[in-house]
Design a protein around this motif. Structure first.
Motif, PDB file in Angstrom:
ATOM      1  N   VAL A 131       0.708  -1.103  -0.011  1.00 54.50           N
ATOM      2  CA  VAL A 131       0.039  -0.192   0.059  1.00 54.50           C
ATOM      3  C   VAL A 131       0.933   1.309  -0.058  1.00 54.50           C
ATOM      4  CG1 VAL A 131      -1.734   1.296   1.320  1.00 54.50           C
ATOM      5  CG2 VAL A 131      -1.862  -1.198   1.266  1.00 54.50           C
ATOM      6  N   SER A 132       0.696   2.105  -1.106  1.00 53.32           N
ATOM      7  CA  SER A 132       1.363   3.278  -1.044  1.00 53.32           C
ATOM      8  C   SER A 132       0.726   4.459  -0.501  1.00 53.32           C
ATOM      9  CB  SER A 132       1.761   3.607  -2.606  1.00 53.32           C
ATOM     10  OG  SER A 132       0.850   3.915  -3.406  1.00 53.32           O
ATOM     11  N   GLU A 133       1.408   5.592  -0.102  1.00 59.14           N
ATOM     12  CA  GLU A 133       1.029   6.842   0.168  1.00 59.14           C
ATOM     13  C   GLU A 133       1.455   7.896  -0.725  1.00 59.14           C
ATOM     14  OE1 GLU A 133       0.486   7.950   4.533  1.00 59.14           O
ATOM     15  OE2 GLU A 133       0.718   6.041   4.879  1.00 59.14           O
ATOM     16  N   GLY A 134       0.889   8.755  -1.397  1.00 57.90           N
ATOM     17  CA  GLY A 134       1.535   9.607  -2.022  1.00 57.90           C
ATOM     18  C   GLY A 134       0.881   9.832  -3.489  1.00 57.90           C
ATOM     19  N   PRO A 135       1.161  10.888  -4.371  1.00 64.40           N
ATOM     20  CA  PRO A 135       0.759  11.035  -5.700  1.00 64.40           C
ATOM     21  C   PRO A 135       0.878   9.818  -6.578  1.00 64.40           C
ATOM     22  CG  PRO A 135       1.830  13.134  -4.949  1.00 64.40           C
ATOM     23  CD  PRO A 135       2.186  12.011  -3.964  1.00 64.40           C
ATOM     24  N   GLY A 136      -0.056   9.666  -7.418  1.00 62.71           N
ATOM     25  CA  GLY A 136       0.168   8.425  -8.407  1.00 62.71           C
ATOM     26  C   GLY A 136       1.215   8.640  -9.198  1.00 62.71           C
ATOM     27  N   ASP A 161      -0.970  -4.643  -5.194  1.00 63.52           N
ATOM     28  CA  ASP A 161      -0.435  -3.307  -4.961  1.00 63.52           C
ATOM     29  C   ASP A 161      -1.530  -2.365  -4.882  1.00 63.52           C
ATOM     30  OD1 ASP A 161      -0.173  -1.861  -8.086  1.00 63.52           O
ATOM     31  OD2 ASP A 161       0.359  -4.009  -8.015  1.00 63.52           O
ATOM     32  N   ILE A 162      -1.625  -1.338  -3.981  1.00 62.57           N
ATOM     33  CA  ILE A 162      -2.839  -0.480  -3.985  1.00 62.57           C
ATOM     34  C   ILE A 162      -2.178   0.872  -3.740  1.00 62.57           C
ATOM     35  CG2 ILE A 162      -4.747   0.014  -2.534  1.00 62.57           C
ATOM     36  CD1 ILE A 162      -5.089  -2.887  -1.866  1.00 62.57           C
ATOM     37  N   GLN A 163      -2.706   1.906  -4.190  1.00 62.63           N
ATOM     38  CA  GLN A 163      -2.463   3.219  -3.866  1.00 62.63           C
ATOM     39  C   GLN A 163      -3.243   3.981  -3.119  1.00 62.63           C
ATOM     40  OE1 GLN A 163      -1.313   5.631  -7.502  1.00 62.63           O
ATOM     41  NE2 GLN A 163      -0.154   4.106  -8.226  1.00 62.63           N
ATOM     42  N   CYS A 164      -3.062   4.344  -1.941  1.00 61.92           N
ATOM     43  CA  CYS A 164      -3.929   5.118  -1.089  1.00 61.92           C
ATOM     44  C   CYS A 164      -3.853   6.646  -1.237  1.00 61.92           C
ATOM     45  CB  CYS A 164      -3.722   4.638   0.247  1.00 61.92           C
ATOM     46  SG  CYS A 164      -4.843   5.518   1.501  1.00 61.92           S
ATOM     47  N   GLY A 165      -4.831   7.229  -1.555  1.00 59.71           N
ATOM     48  CA  GLY A 165      -5.031   8.644  -1.767  1.00 59.71           C
ATOM     49  C   GLY A 165      -6.448   9.013  -2.450  1.00 59.71           C
ATOM     50  N   ASP A 166      -6.233  10.400  -2.609  1.00 53.66           N
ATOM     51  CA  ASP A 166      -7.647  10.925  -3.272  1.00 53.66           C
ATOM     52  C   ASP A 166      -7.370  11.078  -4.782  1.00 53.66           C
ATOM     53  OD1 ASP A 166      -8.424  11.041  -0.786  1.00 53.66           O
ATOM     54  OD2 ASP A 166      -7.415  13.001  -0.641  1.00 53.66           O
ATOM     55  N   GLY A 167      -6.222  10.724  -5.594  1.00 54.42           N
ATOM     56  CA  GLY A 167      -6.311  10.884  -6.908  1.00 54.42           C
ATOM     57  C   GLY A 167      -6.898   9.600  -7.761  1.00 54.42           C
ATOM     58  N   VAL A 171      -7.113   4.573  -3.792  1.00 57.49           N
ATOM     59  CA  VAL A 171      -8.370   4.175  -2.732  1.00 57.49           C
ATOM     60  C   VAL A 171      -8.257   5.324  -1.820  1.00 57.49           C
ATOM     61  CG1 VAL A 171      -9.229   2.378  -1.232  1.00 57.49           C
ATOM     62  CG2 VAL A 171      -8.168   1.839  -3.218  1.00 57.49           C
ATOM     63  N   PRO A 172      -9.371   5.840  -1.484  1.00 57.69           N
ATOM     64  CA  PRO A 172      -9.227   6.863  -0.544  1.00 57.69           C
ATOM     65  C   PRO A 172      -9.287   6.396   1.168  1.00 57.69           C
ATOM     66  CG  PRO A 172     -11.523   7.199  -1.777  1.00 57.69           C
ATOM     67  CD  PRO A 172     -10.703   5.804  -2.268  1.00 57.69           C
ATOM     68  N   LEU A 173      -8.318   7.078   1.829  1.00 61.54           N
ATOM     69  CA  LEU A 173      -8.130   6.515   3.056  1.00 61.54           C
ATOM     70  C   LEU A 173      -9.403   5.738   3.794  1.00 61.54           C
ATOM     71  CD1 LEU A 173      -5.740   6.521   5.269  1.00 61.54           C
ATOM     72  CD2 LEU A 173      -6.762   8.573   6.125  1.00 61.54           C
ATOM     73  N   ALA A 174     -10.538   6.538   4.015  1.00 58.84           N
ATOM     74  CA  ALA A 174     -11.506   6.141   4.282  1.00 58.84           C
ATOM     75  C   ALA A 174     -12.106   4.615   3.955  1.00 58.84           C
ATOM     76  CB  ALA A 174     -12.815   7.168   4.572  1.00 58.84           C
ATOM     77  N   LYS A 175     -11.853   4.182   3.184  1.00 58.35           N
ATOM     78  CA  LYS A 175     -12.252   2.885   2.141  1.00 58.35           C
ATOM     79  C   LYS A 175     -10.998   1.953   2.041  1.00 58.35           C
ATOM     80  CE  LYS A 175     -15.582   5.313  -0.691  1.00 58.35           C
ATOM     81  NZ  LYS A 175     -16.061   5.543  -2.061  1.00 58.35           N
ATOM     82  N   LEU A 176      -9.994   2.424   2.499  1.00 60.04           N
ATOM     83  CA  LEU A 176      -9.065   1.439   2.506  1.00 60.04           C
ATOM     84  C   LEU A 176      -9.016   0.006   3.197  1.00 60.04           C
ATOM     85  CD1 LEU A 176      -5.984   0.992   1.409  1.00 60.04           C
ATOM     86  CD2 LEU A 176      -5.026   2.184   3.691  1.00 60.04           C
ATOM     87  N   GLN A 177      -9.327   0.053   4.570  1.00 60.93           N
ATOM     88  CA  GLN A 177      -9.615  -1.340   5.241  1.00 60.93           C
ATOM     89  C   GLN A 177     -10.698  -2.079   4.466  1.00 60.93           C
ATOM     90  OE1 GLN A 177     -10.904  -1.210   9.259  1.00 60.93           O
ATOM     91  NE2 GLN A 177      -8.813  -0.177   9.991  1.00 60.93           N
ATOM     92  N   ARG A 178     -11.781  -1.498   4.027  1.00 63.66           N
ATOM     93  CA  ARG A 178     -12.554  -2.363   3.492  1.00 63.66           C
ATOM     94  C   ARG A 178     -12.436  -3.037   2.024  1.00 63.66           C
ATOM     95  NH1 ARG A 178     -18.050  -3.091   4.668  1.00 63.66           N
ATOM     96  NH2 ARG A 178     -17.915  -1.459   6.015  1.00 63.66           N
ATOM     97  N   HIS A 179     -11.451  -2.253   1.330  1.00 61.65           N
ATOM     98  CA  HIS A 179     -10.981  -2.578   0.085  1.00 61.65           C
ATOM     99  C   HIS A 179     -10.022  -3.788   0.164  1.00 61.65           C
ATOM    100  CE1 HIS A 179      -9.768  -2.000  -3.951  1.00 61.65           C
ATOM    101  NE2 HIS A 179      -8.404  -2.332  -3.921  1.00 61.65           N
ATOM    102  N   ILE A 180      -9.358  -3.675   1.313  1.00 65.05           N
ATOM    103  CA  ILE A 180      -8.273  -4.767   1.476  1.00 65.05           C
ATOM    104  C   ILE A 180      -9.027  -6.120   2.107  1.00 65.05           C
ATOM    105  CG2 ILE A 180      -6.344  -5.549   2.952  1.00 65.05           C
ATOM    106  CD1 ILE A 180      -5.325  -2.717   2.710  1.00 65.05           C
TER     107      ILE A 180
END
Length: 226
Positions: A131-136, A161-167, A171-180
């Motif tokens: 899981v990454s944090e940062g711009p795509g 591999d999952i990109q966490c972010g708003d781009g 995947v938005p932070l609030a949906k990260l747990q459910r996505h995984i």
């Protein structure tokens, strides 16, 4: 033998007060919503009792239902408030991931670049999740590099591999747990433990980011994997 009490650990009432303050700070209308939802539930149940001539019985059930609904709404608002506080902080995804239920091993910041973009490693029933944090446009290469590095150690194990972010595509932070949690269960428990042993010696890619990561951020527990 009596258990020792940690003096630094707040009691249940104090914890609820602290959470209430967080909700109030994030959403001034949050606590009134909790109160109104509980009172509304109690009123509906009492009205049903009046219609069916079971008033006293409905009062008892109404109080239980009001407390339940109030706690559910309180928990949902607390979760939203904590997500809003973590949003934008370095290591926010790690704090969320460490709140997942089940047989998960989360290793924060196995890779960090000078722009403070992070990659976290999760091992569980789906296999390995990065899981990454940062711009795509910055984390794409980091993810690809880490995926190759991990693949050399866990041959034949699925790597996500999952990109966490708003781009876009993230995947938005609030949906990260459910996505995984929705990822397929590819490994049984013995295989999960074997993968953990293989990756235990995997070194981190430094440098570490500037500023503190949100350690100890207590995120509400997510849903259990199906």
């Amino acid at each position: 033998m009596a258990k020792s009490v940690d003096p630094d650990k707040p009691g249940r009432i104090k914890q609820l007060r602290m959470i209430a303050q967080v909700i109030k700070q994030a959403n001034p209308k949050g606590l009134p919503i909790v109160f109104l939802s509980a009172v509304g539930t109690l009123a509906v149940v009492i009205v049903i009792g009046l219609v069916t001539d079971f008033l006293w019985y409905s009062v008892f059930l109404g109080i239980l239902a009001a407390i339940t609904v109030g706690l559910v709404v309180f928990g949902q608002l607390a979760q939203k408030a904590q997500y809003s506080i973590l949003h934008g902080q370095t290591g926010a995804a790690a704090a969320v991931l460490q709140g997942m239920r089940g047989n998960w091993q989360v290793t924060p910041a196995i890779a960090v670049n000078r722009d403070q973009d992070l990659i976290h490693l999760i091992i569980g029933h789906p296999g390995v999740v990065l899981v990454s944090e940062g711009p795509g446009n910055r984390v794409g290469r980091m993810l690809a590099s880490e995926k190759k590095r991990v693949a050399r150690v866990v041959l034949g194990v699925e790597i996500y591999d999952i990109q966490c972010g708003d781009g876009e595509g993230q995947v938005p932070l609030a949906k990260l747990q459910r996505h995984i949690m929705k990822l397929p269960r590819n490994l049984k428990k013995p295989a999960v433990n074997e993968v953990k042993d293989r990756l235990r010696s995997l070194p981190k890619n430094l440098p570490m980011p500037k500023g503190p990561m949100p350690k100890g951020a207590r995120m509400p527990r997510g849903p259990k994997m199906r």
